[in-house]
Design an enzyme around this catalytic site. Structure first.
Site, PDB file in Angstrom:
ATOM      1  N   ASN A   1       0.816  -1.209   0.000  1.00 48.94           N
ATOM      2  CA  ASN A   1       0.000   0.000   0.000  1.00 48.94           C
ATOM      3  C   ASN A   1       0.855   1.266   0.000  1.00 48.94           C
ATOM      4  O   ASN A   1       0.455   2.298  -0.544  1.00 48.94           O
ATOM      5  CB  ASN A   1      -0.922   0.002   1.230  1.00 48.94           C
ATOM      6  CG  ASN A   1      -1.907  -1.165   1.223  1.00 48.94           C
ATOM      7  OD1 ASN A   1      -2.174  -1.753   0.177  1.00 48.94           O
ATOM      8  ND2 ASN A   1      -2.438  -1.512   2.380  1.00 48.94           N
TER       9      ASN A   1
ATOM     10  N   GLU B   1       2.262 -11.592  -2.776  1.00 47.96           N
ATOM     11  CA  GLU B   1       2.038 -11.417  -1.330  1.00 47.96           C
ATOM     12  C   GLU B   1       1.292 -12.641  -0.842  1.00 47.96           C
ATOM     13  O   GLU B   1       0.181 -12.916  -1.325  1.00 47.96           O
ATOM     14  CB  GLU B   1       1.198 -10.169  -1.023  1.00 47.96           C
ATOM     15  CG  GLU B   1       1.932  -8.869  -1.181  1.00 47.96           C
ATOM     16  CD  GLU B   1       1.144  -7.672  -0.660  1.00 47.96           C
ATOM     17  OE1 GLU B   1       0.341  -7.822   0.289  1.00 47.96           O
ATOM     18  OE2 GLU B   1       1.337  -6.580  -1.214  1.00 47.96           O
TER      19      GLU B   1
ATOM     20  N   GLU C   1      -2.444  -3.516  -5.637  1.00 52.18           N
ATOM     21  CA  GLU C   1      -3.858  -3.674  -5.212  1.00 52.18           C
ATOM     22  C   GLU C   1      -4.725  -2.489  -5.643  1.00 52.18           C
ATOM     23  O   GLU C   1      -5.452  -1.911  -4.826  1.00 52.18           O
ATOM     24  CB  GLU C   1      -3.923  -3.875  -3.694  1.00 52.18           C
ATOM     25  CG  GLU C   1      -3.267  -5.159  -3.253  1.00 52.18           C
ATOM     26  CD  GLU C   1      -3.452  -5.502  -1.761  1.00 52.18           C
ATOM     27  OE1 GLU C   1      -3.931  -4.660  -0.992  1.00 52.18           O
ATOM     28  OE2 GLU C   1      -3.100  -6.642  -1.396  1.00 52.18           O
TER      29      GLU C   1
END
Ligand code: AHR
Length: 499
Positions: free
Chosen positions: A72, A292, A173
């Protein structure tokens, strides 16, 4: 006693294992970088401020590639903030994790650290707040030899030689509304296609990874992959998958079945890749990067003081049952080695990690360290076709869960054979009958097992009690190997050709 059977033939290879399957991940998050990789005041820090005790642990895991700097974090990161003289680097608010990023460590330090850890960088570019221009500039900065603005900037920062980074993630993401710069599949697919195109125009030798869905259960799963791939197919090489598992409901039997979901998840993503390939009449195959994966739930709901730097964040303390689930995920990964070419255990140090540190103090191995170490060191070469016949059971959420999960690998030189296996049974031994049809001259070398611990047992800075041990050496009777798999056990059985 329960039993299971498997037959192995050396000629029946399932896939070549890409060594990048055993990668990991470092994000600017918590104490992964500051207090993990980098702690200049630590008594064991080297002249670059890197913790040598951590590097030694990473070397034991034999990690060929490390994804960086997020996660992120990357979706709000300006890479320029992390290069050049440290005294000129700005402190910035990291909106992803609501902390302050001091930028004392950036791309060049990471590239240097990777060399010292015998690893390679897998860099992610920011496609959240930024775009194709900053991405291609970063490739120029890292990979162009000299004679252009960004390559000469790198040289002026003390890095004469290019870093030659071969693998690049196109954001992170981007389907999640928690992501800085969250996008629709169409917006992302177009942006990723253009960014990848320009990055490859700067350096045609690189490979790029498109973001798939952040989670299998995202409402846009499937559609996201199809749309983004349709738009970016010709300019990208991989699509990513992220998968985390947890046992918040404290149901061990069910927890041990959860990695079966990863099978479905990977198969679904591979199907979408092949659907778009067919639709485009393309000769090119898109493979998967599981960039991930891990167990992650122990720190769910934790509160962090806002805008501090390098807090204790997501420091999950792993127990024995987590190690078994990590072993099961690794077996799943190897079973998909024909299409999954990259894997990144998320993460590497302190943040949901196999390696933990104290600031200024010790470094130790969490329970999940060991299955990863075994598979990374002994799981390379080829996977073999392995059909296991065994009993099955049901759990709260899954039916027909195999009592044992196993995979076998043959080293590239054909000289060593390794069988990884987990006995899911909570209380019973299982007799594993393995027929080795054409392994003349092979003899058992060792059987390493992790078993006999309380499912909730953990390792700490002062005591690492949960660790592998050598079991009795197995005996090969003609072509038959019989191994006793203890209840709740992770097993690494190694055979070698006698010279
Ligand atoms: O690994 C922790 C976080 O999990 C990453 O930043 C993000 O990509 C994922 O949701």
């Amino acid at each position: 006693m329960k039993n299971a059977k498997m037959t192995l033939v050396s000629e029946f290879k399932a896939a070549k294992v890409d060594k990048r399957l055993f990668g990991s991940f470092i994000e600017h998050l918590g104490r992964a970088v500051y207090g993990g990789l980098y702690e200049p005041d630590h008594p064991l820090a080297d002249s670059d401020g890197f913790r040598t005790d951590v590097i030694e642990e990473v070397k034991k895991l034999n990690v060929p590639i490390v994804r960086y700097p997020g996660g992120n974090f990357v979706s709000g990161y300006n890479w320029e903030d992390g290069v050049g003289p440290v005294e000129n680097r700005p402190k910035k608010l990291d909106l992803a994790w609501q902390v302050t990023e001091p930028n004392l460590f950036g791309t060049n330090e990471f590239a240097k650290w990777c060399k010292k850890a015998n690893s390679e960088c897998m860099l992610a570019v920011n496609l959240g707040t930024r775009g194709a221009d900053e991405a291609r500039n970063l490739v120029e900065y890292c990979n162009h030899p000299k004679g252009s603005y960004y390559s000469d900037l790198r040289r002026s920062h003390g890095y004469e030689q290019p870093h030659n980074i071969k693998l690049w993630c196109l954001g992170n993401e981007m389907d999640g509304d928690w992501q800085i710069g969250h996008k629709t599949a169409y917006e992302y697919g177009r942006l990723a296609a253009e960014a990848s195109k320009l990055m490859k125009w700067v350096d045609p030798t690189i490979e790029t990874v498109l973001c798939g869905s952040a989670i299998y259960t995202m409402p846009t799963f499937g559609e996201w992959e199809a749309t983004a791939l349709d738009l970016a197919y010709d300019t990208v090489d991989y699509i990513d998958v992220h998968a985390y598992f947890g046992n918040a409901e404290n149901d061990l039997k069910n927890f041990l079945a959860k990695p079966l979901l990863l099978d479905d998840y990977l198969n679904a993503v591979i199907s979408v890749c092949d659907y778009i390939k067919g639709k485009k009449h393309s000769k090119k195959q898109i493979n998967v990067a599981l960039d991930e994966w891990n167990v992650w739930y122990h720190t769910n709901g934790e509160q962090i003081e806002k805008w501090c730097t390098a807090p204790h964040q997501l420091e999950d303390v792993y127990n024995f049952e987590d190690a078994l689930v990590v072993g099961l995920i690794l077996i799943t990964l190897l079973k998909h080695a024909d299409r999954v070419k990259i894997g990144c255990l998320a993460q590497l140090v302190n943040v949901i990690a196999p390696i933990m540190t104290e600031n200024g103090g010790k470094c130790w191995e969490q329970t999940i360290f060991y299955p990863f170490m075994h598979v990374s060191n002994y799981g390379r070469g080829y996977t073999l076709d392995c059909k296991v016949s065994c009993g099955k059971h049901d759990t709260k959420e899954y039916t027909d869960v195999p009592d044992v999960d196993s995979v076998a690998t043959l080293s590239e030189d054909g000289e060593s054979l390794t069988i990884f296996a987990v006995n899911r049974d909570l209380s019973e031994d299982l007799l594993f009958d393995i027929s080795l049809l054409d392994f003349e001259g092979f003899a058992p070398a060792e059987h390493i097992e992790m078993c006999g611990y309380d499912a909730k047992a953990v390792n700490t800075a002062s005591e690492c009690a949960v660790k592998p041990k050598l079991a009795e050496k197995p005996v090969l009777d003609g072509k038959n190997l019989q191994i006793k798999l203890k209840p709740l056990s992770w097993n690494t059985i190694r055979l070698a050709k006698i010279k």
